[in-house]
Scaffold this active site. Sequence first.
Site, mmCIF file in Angstrom:
data_model
loop_
_atom_site.group_PDB
_atom_site.id
_atom_site.type_symbol
_atom_site.label_atom_id
_atom_site.label_comp_id
_atom_site.label_asym_id
_atom_site.label_seq_id
_atom_site.Cartn_x
_atom_site.Cartn_y
_atom_site.Cartn_z
ATOM 1 N N ARG A 173 -34.072 3.144 -64.870
ATOM 2 C CA ARG A 173 -34.526 4.325 -65.611
ATOM 3 C C ARG A 173 -34.957 3.942 -67.031
ATOM 4 O O ARG A 173 -36.020 4.353 -67.513
ATOM 5 C CB ARG A 173 -33.418 5.383 -65.659
ATOM 6 C CG ARG A 173 -33.193 6.098 -64.338
ATOM 7 C CD ARG A 173 -32.257 7.274 -64.506
ATOM 8 N NE ARG A 173 -30.887 6.863 -64.805
ATOM 9 C CZ ARG A 173 -29.938 6.673 -63.902
ATOM 10 N NH1 ARG A 173 -30.203 6.829 -62.619
ATOM 11 N NH2 ARG A 173 -28.724 6.328 -64.260
ATOM 12 N N PHE A 195 -37.329 11.805 -53.824
ATOM 13 C CA PHE A 195 -35.863 11.770 -53.714
ATOM 14 C C PHE A 195 -35.271 11.840 -55.122
ATOM 15 O O PHE A 195 -34.444 11.023 -55.520
ATOM 16 C CB PHE A 195 -35.385 10.507 -52.991
ATOM 17 C CG PHE A 195 -35.941 10.330 -51.607
ATOM 18 C CD1 PHE A 195 -35.408 11.017 -50.522
ATOM 19 C CD2 PHE A 195 -37.020 9.485 -51.386
ATOM 20 C CE1 PHE A 195 -35.929 10.849 -49.248
ATOM 21 C CE2 PHE A 195 -37.551 9.304 -50.114
ATOM 22 C CZ PHE A 195 -37.003 9.988 -49.038
ATOM 23 N N ASP A 233 -37.166 16.872 -53.730
ATOM 24 C CA ASP A 233 -35.963 16.585 -52.943
ATOM 25 C C ASP A 233 -35.658 17.767 -52.039
ATOM 26 O O ASP A 233 -36.279 18.830 -52.147
ATOM 27 C CB ASP A 233 -34.763 16.233 -53.831
ATOM 28 C CG ASP A 233 -33.902 15.136 -53.189
ATOM 29 O OD1 ASP A 233 -33.705 15.171 -51.956
ATOM 30 O OD2 ASP A 233 -33.437 14.234 -53.915
ATOM 31 N N ASP A 267 -37.077 6.310 -54.573
ATOM 32 C CA ASP A 267 -35.680 5.859 -54.550
ATOM 33 C C ASP A 267 -34.922 6.604 -53.450
ATOM 34 O O ASP A 267 -34.131 7.513 -53.716
ATOM 35 C CB ASP A 267 -35.034 6.119 -55.922
ATOM 36 C CG ASP A 267 -33.621 5.558 -56.007
ATOM 37 O OD1 ASP A 267 -33.292 4.655 -55.229
ATOM 38 O OD2 ASP A 267 -32.850 6.049 -56.862
ATOM 39 N N CYS A 288 -31.343 0.750 -51.398
ATOM 40 C CA CYS A 288 -29.963 0.689 -51.900
ATOM 41 C C CYS A 288 -28.978 0.230 -50.831
ATOM 42 O O CYS A 288 -27.788 0.560 -50.881
ATOM 43 C CB CYS A 288 -29.536 2.047 -52.447
ATOM 44 S SG CYS A 288 -29.552 3.377 -51.226
#
Length: 616
Positions: A430, A446, A468, A518, A558
Amino acid sequence: MRYVTASEMKEIDRHAIEEFGIPAARLMENAGRAVAEEARKTAPAGEAIVFAGYGNNGGDGLVAARHLSNNGYRVKVFFAGKPKSLSPETNSNLESLLTININPQFISTESDVENISGKIAKPGIIIDAIFGIGIKGTLDSFYVKLIDKINEIGAPVISVDIPSGLDADSGNPSPTAIRAARTVTFGYPKIGFKNAEADKFIGKLIVADIGFPDTAKTESLAKDKTIRLRTGRQGIVRSGHPWIFRSQISKAASGIKPGDIVTIQTGDGKFIGRGYYNPKSEISIRLLTFEDEAVDSGFFRKRFKEALEKRRSLKAITNAYRIIFSEADRLPGLIVDIYKDTTVFQALTLGMEKLKPFILEAIREELKPEYVYEKSDSPFRKVEGLKDVRMWWGARGESPVEIFEGRARYLVDIEKGHKTGFYLDQRRSRLGLEGFCKDKEALDLFCYTGAFSVSAGLYGARGVTGVDIKEEWLALARENARLNDGVAEKSEFIKGDVFKTLKEIYDSGRRFDIIILDPPSFLRNKESLASASKGYEELNTLAVKTLTNGGMLATFSCSHNMPNEVFLRILKRSAEKAGRKTAILKRCHQDIDHPIVRAIPETEYLKGYFLKVNSI
């Protein structure tokens, strides 16, 4: 001195009885004897009046009554409140009083309270054993009247563990409380006793040792419980790795229970380490240390101190970070996050569940938060045979809680949000958006509660769109945009399935200069790598198509089970399918509060790239 919340004290009590086999009757006997000793110091002889509730606190009062009677006091016992069933230990102590001709009287109405004065003269001592530490909320009028009546009598009062009516966590009356001459509290003082206003109710505080387990016993128990591994290759433990699988175990000593701390040895008896055991899990042992040391409160406090020191540099840029990252901080099965003045923790395994008293002590003593929230609600707990737990330990804190990260401010819903409430691991990425966003149109897919969206807006994006699936996440994203000057005016948040919404955006002809992708993990294990790869490829291909020429894709995975080389191949194929070419501007990793340990490859899970995308 360590202070504990009511919930912590209950856990310590449970730990003593269930894990160390200390009989509840022995703890009650020791507690009542300690109260009687203080009563004798306060009033060496005369009449003693015991007001007892129906819980274990009342049982402590009955033990005190027996000891005082045996020492020549004239003893009267009053059970207070609507009759309830007694625990076996309390019932046994009631039977003991009956054998020495002490017959309790029962008071349960306000008129009963009015009639007390006629039944007792001014006694030499009063024992207050009505309520324990679990009292919450406002007392009903019967108890208020009773407590006020006891205070009016004017005799010195010894309170059992805590003055009745006092909240153990806040130290405030509810709305009234016994004004004790002395309070005999057991094991540890309660955290509410720190409140200066509580002093007028507590009187002189005596902390009585009633036999809770100590460090020495913890160590000896661990050494007695030994598990040996298989000989040969089957029993080899990967160097520095804390996991031992069921198939590696040769022999476990008798008496070992799931969740126990055990000593691990090689097949020929050489020491390997110490950890906790759960035969229900494929990973049956998680090692906590490779040293021959006790796993006790000192052990946990040392681990917390070490972890805190590693994160010290983060305090300059944020007040929200992960302090314990499971295996990476040598406490497998434990997650601890700090959000401003609130600590949130997750005990994900049976072993950590049983070590919770040590965890809570380390949190209180080393992190010193105002509030502690447990959010142990992972699917891992079901595998370990545990139910989910969501609760405040002590006073209730704020949720959402406001944090800062660089220039950004965010609201984090620690109670209802995903995991502990915020994706702390993406902090570096970020902050890494600075320098890329000025006068750009950004799409955050997302987006969750809008952290990347806010960062892009603060770093100069002309417009930001977040997408989202959950409206409650998007509502908080809009709040986060409003918290940051100038961001809300140029942001919009769209509820929708990301795959479908991205396809609609592409088909509409709208294009973005920056797309942040993400997604949640698409693969839970290695077996699902092929199917998950298709999902990643589909998303990245469509994202690349939706970028302007020269735009930037910030894309992430992730999952540890997604190898970096496979992810790179997916990104390469996605660009080829979209008829574009890419160049790596930046490689992204999890931030330093999620340390990567080379001996434990599972600790490296987050991977990402900032890619510049051009036409071929």
